[in-house]
Design an enzyme around this catalytic site. Sequence first.
Site, PDB file in Angstrom:
ATOM      1  N   LYS A   1       0.880  -0.606  14.610  1.00 12.37           N
ATOM      2  CA  LYS A   1      -0.329  -1.030  15.323  1.00 12.37           C
ATOM      3  C   LYS A   1      -0.231  -0.614  16.781  1.00 12.37           C
ATOM      4  CE  LYS A   1      -1.740  -4.857  12.427  1.00 12.37           C
ATOM      5  NZ  LYS A   1      -2.952  -4.193  11.962  1.00 12.37           N
TER       6      LYS A   1
ATOM      7  N   HIS B   1       0.802  -1.224   0.000  1.00 10.44           N
ATOM      8  CA  HIS B   1       0.000   0.000   0.000  1.00 10.44           C
ATOM      9  C   HIS B   1       0.843   1.286   0.000  1.00 10.44           C
ATOM     10  CE1 HIS B   1      -3.007  -2.901   0.840  1.00 10.44           C
ATOM     11  NE2 HIS B   1      -2.734  -3.037   2.123  1.00 10.44           N
TER      12      HIS B   1
END
Length: 453
Positions: free
Chosen positions: A325, A225
Site C-alpha cells: 500500500k 488472491h
Amino acid sequence: MIDRLVILGAVGDLATRHLLAALAYLLSHGGLPSTIRVLGVGREPLTSQNYRDLAALRLAEHAPSVESLDRTALVGRLDYLQADLEQRPDLRAALGAGPVIAYLALPPSVYTPAVQALEDGGIAPGSRIVVEKPFGENVASARELSRLLHTVVDEQDVFRVDHFLYHQVVQDLLALRFANSIFEPLWDREHLQCVEVTWEETGGVAGRADYYDRIGALKDMVQSHLLQILALVAMEVPVALDERCLRGAKVAALRRVHALSPSEVAIRTVRGRYTTGQVQGRALPGYLQEIGVDPSRDTETYACVQLNVDTPRWRGVPFLLRTGKALGQPRRRIALHFRAQRLGLLPGAPAVLCLNMAPDRVTLELRVTGPGGLPGVEPVQLEVMRPRQLMPASAQLLRDVLAGNPTLTVRDDEAEECWRIIDSVLGGWRTGVPNLQDYPAGSVGPKLPGAPW
Ligand code: NDP
C-alpha cells in the site's frame, strides 16, 4: 429448486454496495430466476420497507447503469429480518422448508454463530453457503471452519469466494494457456525465467485500519488472491475446466509449493511499513499515524515472498508474489518473464507476457527492429483491447452460485494449502526475521535482495 437468497449481514458494505448491485445487474440481463426472493438479515432495527428504501438508495448509487425499472423490480423482491446472529436467533421461518442460498456477508468472527444459527434453523439439504475470505487464520482454523460448514452443507455446496478469480485477466490466464497453441508449449522452466504477481496500490489504509491492522498485507493479499494466481499459472493441464478438475489441478500445484524454512524466510521474504510521504503529489500520513493502528502489532503494509514450485515443469523458476500500500505507482500485474534469446545475434531484453489487472489489459512485449535498422532493436507492446463491457465480477460470482457452479471458488483443501505456505512465512516473521522495513509513502517500496523485478 432454490428460490431464496438469504444475505446475512444485509446492511453492511459488501451487501449494500456489491451484492445488491450484482443482483440488479443479473435481473436486468435475465440472469436472476423470476422465482428468487432475497431476505436480508441484520442487527439494524429495520422493517422490510425500510430495507427496500435503503436498497433503492444504494442501488441508485452503485448500480446507476441498470435501468431504474429493473432496480425497482429487484427492490420489490427484498424482505428484511432483524436478528443478532450471536444471540441464537430463530431462523426457521426465514429459511423455510426448501433449500436456500445463505450468503455470509459478515465479519469472520460471526461465521461460527451464523452457521450454528443456520443449523438450528433447519437449513434444508441442497442449500448453498457463500463465505468471504479470510477462510480462517491458519491451517488449523481453516480446517475448523470447513468442519463447521460441513455440518450443514456438503463441500460441493460451499462457495469460498476469492474475487480475484473473477478478474477478467485472471480468467484470461486460462484462455491464453488453453485456447491458443502459442503459449502452453512455452509454459515451463525451459522458456520462463520468472513469474511475477504484483498487486501494488497507491492508497493507504485510511478508514480501514481497524480491520487491516489485524490482518496485514501477507494475509490480506498473498494468502488468498496472489496464491490463487500462482496456482493457475503453475498448475498442470487439467483434464477439463470443470470444478473438480480445475480445482484439483490448482491444489496439486499448491501442494508442490515448497514451505519456507526460517533461514529461507530471512532471504526470500520482505516485509515493510509505510511512513509519511507524498503519493502522486498528495501528502499521506504514515501507517502508524492512522487511527486504529496498534504499533505493537508490527503489521506490514508491504509483503514480498519468493516461492518455488517443486515440479519438473517449474523447478528453479522463482515465483515472486508482492503486494503493498501507499506506493508511488499502481502496479497490478501477472508478468511471465521469458528467458533471454540464447542465439547471441542481437541484443535486447527478454520478452514479457503481461496481464494487467485494473485496468484489465493483456500485453506481450517483444523486440523489433530499432529506428536505425538492425542490429538495433527496440521494445514494442502488442496489446489486447477489450471490445465490450464484460459482466461485473460480483454478478459473475452470483450467477455461478445460483447455477451451483463452484469452479471459480476455493475448495477446502486449497484454502488449507494456501495457509500451509503462509504459516511457514509467518513462523519466520514471528521471530523478527527479516526486519520490518520502513518505506516512505510514494516510493517503490522495499526490494527483495537479488530480485530483478
Ligand atoms: P461490514 O462491517 O460493512 O458489514 C458486516 C455486516 O455484518 C454489518 O451490517 C453488521 O451489522 C453485520 N453483523 C455483524 N455482526 C452481526 C451479528 N452478530 N448478527 C447480525 N449481523 C451482524 O463488512 P463488509 O460488508 O465490508 O464485509 C463483510 C465480509 O465480506 C467480510 O468477511 C469481508 O472480509 C468480506 N469482503 C468485503 C468486501 C467489501 O468490499 N466490503 C470485499 C471482499 C470481501 P452491524 O452494522 O450491526 O455491525
